[in-house]
Design a protein around this motif. Structure first.
Motif, PDB file in Angstrom:
ATOM      1  N   ILE A  95       0.862  -1.173   0.000  1.00 30.86           N
ATOM      2  CA  ILE A  95       0.000   0.000   0.000  1.00 30.86           C
ATOM      3  C   ILE A  95       0.898   1.222   0.000  1.00 30.86           C
ATOM      4  O   ILE A  95       2.030   1.176   0.511  1.00 30.86           O
ATOM      5  CB  ILE A  95      -0.961   0.008   1.212  1.00 30.86           C
ATOM      6  N   GLY A  96       0.409   2.323  -0.598  1.00 31.82           N
ATOM      7  CA  GLY A  96       1.253   3.509  -0.662  1.00 31.82           C
ATOM      8  C   GLY A  96       0.502   4.721  -1.156  1.00 31.82           C
ATOM      9  O   GLY A  96      -0.735   4.741  -1.236  1.00 31.82           O
ATOM     10  N   VAL A  97       1.274   5.736  -1.500  1.00 31.36           N
ATOM     11  CA  VAL A  97       0.735   7.028  -1.929  1.00 31.36           C
ATOM     12  C   VAL A  97       1.333   7.386  -3.280  1.00 31.36           C
ATOM     13  O   VAL A  97       2.541   7.246  -3.504  1.00 31.36           O
ATOM     14  CB  VAL A  97       1.051   8.133  -0.898  1.00 31.36           C
ATOM     15  N   LYS A  98       0.479   7.860  -4.178  1.00 33.79           N
ATOM     16  CA  LYS A  98       0.884   8.284  -5.519  1.00 33.79           C
ATOM     17  C   LYS A  98       0.681   9.783  -5.652  1.00 33.79           C
ATOM     18  O   LYS A  98      -0.360  10.319  -5.273  1.00 33.79           O
ATOM     19  CB  LYS A  98       0.052   7.545  -6.572  1.00 33.79           C
ATOM     20  N   GLY A  99       1.702  10.469  -6.178  1.00 34.14           N
ATOM     21  CA  GLY A  99       1.610  11.904  -6.396  1.00 34.14           C
ATOM     22  C   GLY A  99       2.343  12.301  -7.659  1.00 34.14           C
ATOM     23  O   GLY A  99       2.843  11.452  -8.408  1.00 34.14           O
ATOM     24  N   SER A 100       2.459  13.586  -7.898  1.00 36.90           N
ATOM     25  CA  SER A 100       3.101  14.076  -9.114  1.00 36.90           C
ATOM     26  C   SER A 100       4.588  13.768  -9.150  1.00 36.90           C
ATOM     27  O   SER A 100       5.176  13.663 -10.231  1.00 36.90           O
ATOM     28  CB  SER A 100       2.881  15.587  -9.247  1.00 36.90           C
ATOM     29  N   LEU A 101       5.223  13.612  -7.988  1.00 37.21           N
ATOM     30  CA  LEU A 101       6.652  13.326  -7.938  1.00 37.21           C
ATOM     31  C   LEU A 101       6.955  11.834  -8.077  1.00 37.21           C
ATOM     32  O   LEU A 101       8.091  11.459  -8.362  1.00 37.21           O
ATOM     33  CB  LEU A 101       7.257  13.854  -6.637  1.00 37.21           C
ATOM     34  N   GLY A 102       5.939  10.975  -7.825  1.00 36.24           N
ATOM     35  CA  GLY A 102       6.171   9.537  -7.909  1.00 36.24           C
ATOM     36  C   GLY A 102       5.341   8.784  -6.891  1.00 36.24           C
ATOM     37  O   GLY A 102       4.367   9.310  -6.332  1.00 36.24           O
ATOM     38  N   ASN A 103       5.753   7.541  -6.623  1.00 35.59           N
ATOM     39  CA  ASN A 103       5.034   6.661  -5.711  1.00 35.59           C
ATOM     40  C   ASN A 103       5.910   6.274  -4.522  1.00 35.59           C
ATOM     41  O   ASN A 103       7.104   5.988  -4.690  1.00 35.59           O
ATOM     42  CB  ASN A 103       4.612   5.367  -6.414  1.00 35.59           C
ATOM     43  N   ILE A 104       5.312   6.229  -3.341  1.00 35.98           N
ATOM     44  CA  ILE A 104       5.949   5.681  -2.148  1.00 35.98           C
ATOM     45  C   ILE A 104       5.084   4.518  -1.678  1.00 35.98           C
ATOM     46  O   ILE A 104       3.879   4.675  -1.478  1.00 35.98           O
ATOM     47  CB  ILE A 104       6.090   6.720  -1.032  1.00 35.98           C
ATOM     48  N   THR A 105       5.693   3.327  -1.515  1.00 32.82           N
ATOM     49  CA  THR A 105       4.930   2.152  -1.113  1.00 32.82           C
ATOM     50  C   THR A 105       5.617   1.438   0.040  1.00 32.82           C
ATOM     51  O   THR A 105       6.832   1.549   0.229  1.00 32.82           O
ATOM     52  CB  THR A 105       4.761   1.175  -2.285  1.00 32.82           C
ATOM     53  N   PHE A 106       4.814   0.661   0.796  1.00 38.18           N
ATOM     54  CA  PHE A 106       5.306  -0.099   1.937  1.00 38.18           C
ATOM     55  C   PHE A 106       4.691  -1.496   1.890  1.00 38.18           C
ATOM     56  O   PHE A 106       3.513  -1.648   1.610  1.00 38.18           O
ATOM     57  CB  PHE A 106       4.918   0.585   3.256  1.00 38.18           C
TER      58      PHE A 106
END
Length: 354
Positions: A95-106
């Motif tokens: 699960i993670g967060v998507k934004g204009s700079l990219g994705n962070i997932t864990f």
């Protein structure tokens, strides 16, 4: 009454879609494989049905009001034929967060070395079937790549033609005497014609002799494994050319050793047809404790024909030759880990994506 029932059923069908964007994707892949193996280990001449990396995934995205999104995925390995370890969520599940700079997932995911080839050596990534595959622990390339169960990953958006990926794995495995964190990073360039990139990975406090199969679960403070990779290629008029160089280095009980490998890959696509060839070379272990005759080489040749947008039929041939003190394999487990073994692998198969 019928109108009420129909309306209720329609509401049940549309409500989940309104709440989140959920998709089911996957790939079913299998081949008829003929193996000839010779050397000090068990000689074999066998024909078998071999899974070629089948998988299924459920993924979703929930968009926030400010432009960000929650992203998640549950992916499972499938085996066409004999099942082995097909527990739910055993592949990339996060699960993670998507934004204009990219994705962070864990969660459980591939590290930044594992995904590197797809960014700057695309002929190596996703082209060959598992009977030809040559990267992973115990194989000739990317021996430190890993799908880690406790990993935080960042994949950037492309800025111009550039991008970066990074990951930290083995989070929470500090046992007091060792903290075996895995650090990986990749930087790449891709303008649609030319690609180039470099990757680095370090397995901290990880204790392993530099042999064909590396131990990534034996921990000792002060020991470590490292991987350095550079590569790139070009794609023009249907022709593809990629090259790769890698060094894996080990610090083990005060002794420092390293081993280099290289690959050159070519391909050509026209209409539904494609042909691919590659040559991979592993040098001997060098450094404080060199090992003679510890290298290997592998040759791959494959052809594909697309029956539709999603389905293709493939045929391939692989020749893997270990030196006297090497026991490298490829993804379907051929040869069987005995030093000096050699193998010829022929595969005919079918693959469809959904």
């Amino acid at each position: 009454m019928q109108k009420i029932i129909a309306g209720a059923l329609a509401a049940l069908c549309v409500t989940p879609a309104a709440m989140a964007d959920v998709t089911i994707t996957g790939s079913i892949r299998a081949g008829l494989e003929y193996v000839q193996q010779s050397g000090p280990g068990t000689s074999a001449n066998l024909t078998r049905v071999e899974d070629q990396g089948s998988r299924i995934a459920v993924a979703g995205e929930d968009k926030w009001d400010d432009g960000l999104s929650t992203i998640w995925q549950v992916q499972n390995k499938l085996h066409i034929g004999a099942a082995s370890g097909d527990t739910w969520g055993n592949r990339n599940t996060f699960i993670g967060v998507k934004g204009s700079l990219g994705n962070i997932t864990f969660g459980r995911n591939e590290d930044a070395l594992y995904t590197a080839s797809g960014y700057y050596v695309p002929e190596l990534d996703g082209t060959y079937n598992y009977s030809e595959d040559a990267w992973g622990n115990g194989e000739l390339l990317f021996r430190l790549e890993e799908r880690n169960a406790n990993i935080a990953s960042f994949q950037s958006s492309k800025f111009g033609n550039f991008g970066v990926n990074a990951s930290v794995g083995n989070l929470g495995l500090n046992n007091g005497s060792a903290n075996p964190l895995q650090y990986a990073a990749t930087a790449y360039y891709d303008d649609g014609t030319y690609t180039a990139g470099a990757s680095y990975k370090r397995d901290n406090d990880t204790s392993s002799l530099l042999t064909s199969e590396l131990s990534t679960t034996t921990y000792k403070s002060g020991d470590n494994l490292e991987s350095y990779v550079v590569g790139g290629g070009a794609n023009w008029n249907g022709f593809m050319l990629n090259a790769l160089w890698e060094r894996v280095a080990s610090s083990y009980s005060g002794s420092n050793t390293h081993q280099d490998d290289a690959a050159i890959l070519i391909g050509y696509k026209t209409g539904p047809w494609s042909v691919h060839a590659s040559y991979l070379y592993m040098a001997d272990v060098k450094g404080d404790a060199p090992i003679a005759q510890s290298g290997a080489k592998q040759f791959n040749l494959a052809g594909y024909y697309k029956l539709s947008k999603a389905t293709r039929v493939f045929v391939s041939y692989t020749r893997l030759e270990n030196d006297a003190n090497a026991s490298f394999e490829q993804s379907t487990g051929v040869p069987n880990g005995t030093a000096g073994d050699k193998a010829n692998i022929f595969s005919l198969g079918l693959r469809t994506n959904f």
